[in-house]
Design an enzyme around this catalytic site. Structure first.
Site, PDB file in Angstrom:
ATOM      1  N   GLU A  40     -31.693  53.056  46.967  1.00 47.87           N
ATOM      2  CA  GLU A  40     -31.826  54.329  46.054  1.00 47.87           C
ATOM      3  C   GLU A  40     -33.020  54.048  45.070  1.00 47.87           C
ATOM      4  O   GLU A  40     -32.538  53.811  43.924  1.00 47.87           O
ATOM      5  CB  GLU A  40     -30.458  54.642  45.538  1.00 47.87           C
ATOM      6  CG  GLU A  40     -30.382  56.065  44.764  1.00 47.87           C
ATOM      7  CD  GLU A  40     -29.183  56.169  43.836  1.00 47.87           C
ATOM      8  OE1 GLU A  40     -29.280  56.639  42.716  1.00 47.87           O
ATOM      9  OE2 GLU A  40     -27.956  55.627  44.367  1.00 47.87           O
TER      10      GLU A  40
ATOM     11  N   HIS B 248     -27.183  62.452  46.718  1.00 46.98           N
ATOM     12  CA  HIS B 248     -27.441  61.921  45.270  1.00 46.98           C
ATOM     13  C   HIS B 248     -26.859  62.985  44.357  1.00 46.98           C
ATOM     14  O   HIS B 248     -27.018  64.217  44.224  1.00 46.98           O
ATOM     15  CB  HIS B 248     -28.946  61.621  45.017  1.00 46.98           C
ATOM     16  CG  HIS B 248     -28.977  61.154  43.928  1.00 46.98           C
ATOM     17  ND1 HIS B 248     -29.681  61.961  42.817  1.00 46.98           N
ATOM     18  CD2 HIS B 248     -29.203  59.894  43.483  1.00 46.98           C
ATOM     19  CE1 HIS B 248     -30.094  61.078  41.766  1.00 46.98           C
ATOM     20  NE2 HIS B 248     -29.762  59.722  42.131  1.00 46.98           N
TER      21      HIS B 248
ATOM     22  N   ASP C 236     -31.257  51.886  41.778  1.00 47.21           N
ATOM     23  CA  ASP C 236     -31.195  53.169  41.102  1.00 47.21           C
ATOM     24  C   ASP C 236     -32.568  53.243  40.146  1.00 47.21           C
ATOM     25  O   ASP C 236     -32.271  53.574  39.093  1.00 47.21           O
ATOM     26  CB  ASP C 236     -30.028  53.409  40.145  1.00 47.21           C
ATOM     27  CG  ASP C 236     -29.774  54.898  39.974  1.00 47.21           C
ATOM     28  OD1 ASP C 236     -30.633  55.596  40.429  1.00 47.21           O
ATOM     29  OD2 ASP C 236     -28.733  55.140  39.407  1.00 47.21           O
TER      30      ASP C 236
END
Length: 350
Positions: free
Chosen positions: A25, A191, A313
């Site tokens: 991600e 997401h 992230d």
């Protein structure tokens, strides 16, 4: 007084090397394609996302550096490969279907060029225009079949021309796209994005600090995922895989109560299995932005280490922090290896 130490004669000649990692991600932005050529507005982005403007500016400096500082940070964290994805609100935030289709093609081509320049360090998640099911299927065929992307990233609900309306992917209009995804055998990463304006204003109007990653993203995304479950999507397509970030957007930790209360109060809905079964068979979760031992242990106990993958992230979090945490996590060595890279290698064929 000196301490007489015991001899250590059989110690390994070298210490265990850091875990190799695949991070899945990791975001980029193609502002020109998504915003129709308009400049990115950090103040507006901060306002709807529950973020400080200075934080957004720092994030965007990291977001836009695709080939220097980002690679250096990957190296520092022991990340071999990052799977890049368009950040929120992405293609889903474009209300006009034709404009969404054009933007998706531009974004996917930009990402393909970025991947090609990275000497094997990057892979990609496709962006597709769910606003038009036929165009979405065509873009799937192009981005997966020709560009070789590893799955699809979806940034929450799909914007309606009425800005107060969003369409979640359990709606019947999206079934042809899900059928194509199922046939291709690729995963879909759901997401977060900020809630619809009326929800955001009602819940967070007096508390903007709660609107985004601090809290609002989790219930927004968890609700989207649960809608998929209770729509019967996974009964129609039992091989589908959906990925959720942030150690499951709270669902693993609340799954028993959700199932219990659904059984008492189905209100006309019926699915073939328990929520826990769908979590174990149709969902993966990632560690993105949630470096919390207790949450990880609960996730392992709920869905198993085979269904958890490493993510950072980036650029909203620091990759070395995520790497240091998973290295020290209080789980078995074998589970660490699965989470750090093994599960991603198996799912994506890396």
């Amino acid at each position: 007084m000196s301490i007489n130490r015991l001899p250590v004669l059989g110690a390994p000649k070298t210490a265990r090397p850091p875990l190799r990692k695949i991070a899945i991600e990791e975001h980029f932005m193609d502002a020109g394609a998504v915003h129709g050529g308009k400049a990115f507005d950090p103040v507006a982005f901060a306002r709807v996302s529950g973020l400080e403007v200075d934080f957004v500016k720092a994030v965007m400096r990291r977001m836009n550096d695709l080939h220097e500082a980002r690679i250096e940070e990957m190296d520092a964290a022991g990340i071999d490969v990052s799977i890049l994805s368009l950040t929120a609100a992405g293609i889903e935030g474009i209300a006009d279907p034709a404009a969404a289709a054009i933007a998706a093609r531009k974004v996917n081509d930009f990402l393909a060029e970025t991947v090609a320049k990275a000497d094997g360090r990057y892979l990609g998640f496709a962006s597709i225009p769910f606003q038009d099911a036929d165009a979405a299927v065509r873009e799937l065929e192009y981005s997966i079949g020709e560009l070789g992307f590893k799955g699809v990233m979806v940034n929450g609900y799909v914007q309606d021309p009425d800005q107060d309306v969003g369409h979640y992917l359990d709606e019947e209009r999206f079934l042809p796209v899900w059928e194509a995804i199922a046939e291709m055998g690729i995963p879909v990463y759901i997401h977060p994005r900020p809630s619809l304006p009326q929800v955001r204003d009602a819940f967070y109007g007096q508390h903007p600090e709660l609107a985004g990653a601090t809290w609002g993203f989790a219930p927004e995304t968890a609700t989207h995922a649960l809608r998929l479950v209770y729509s019967g999507l996974f009964d129609r397509h039992p091989g589908l895989n959906v990925i959720l970030g942030h150690l499951g957007e709270t669902i693993p930790y609340f799954s028993w109560r959700i199932q219990r209360c659904f059984e008492y109060n189905p209100l006309g809905h019926q699915v073939e299995k328990r929520l826990q079964d769908y979590l174990c068979e149709n969902f993966y979760i990632t560690t993105s932005g949630n470096h919390f031992d207790q949450a990880l242990i609960c996730a392992v106990l709920t869905i198993g280490a085979d269904r958890i993958m490493f993510a950072t992230d980036y650029p909203f979090e620091m990759s070395p922090d995520a790497a240091e945490w998973i290295e020290k996590a209080p789980i078995s060595e074998n589970d660490k290896r699965k989470i750090a890279h093994g599960n991603a290698r198996a799912l994506f064929g890396i």
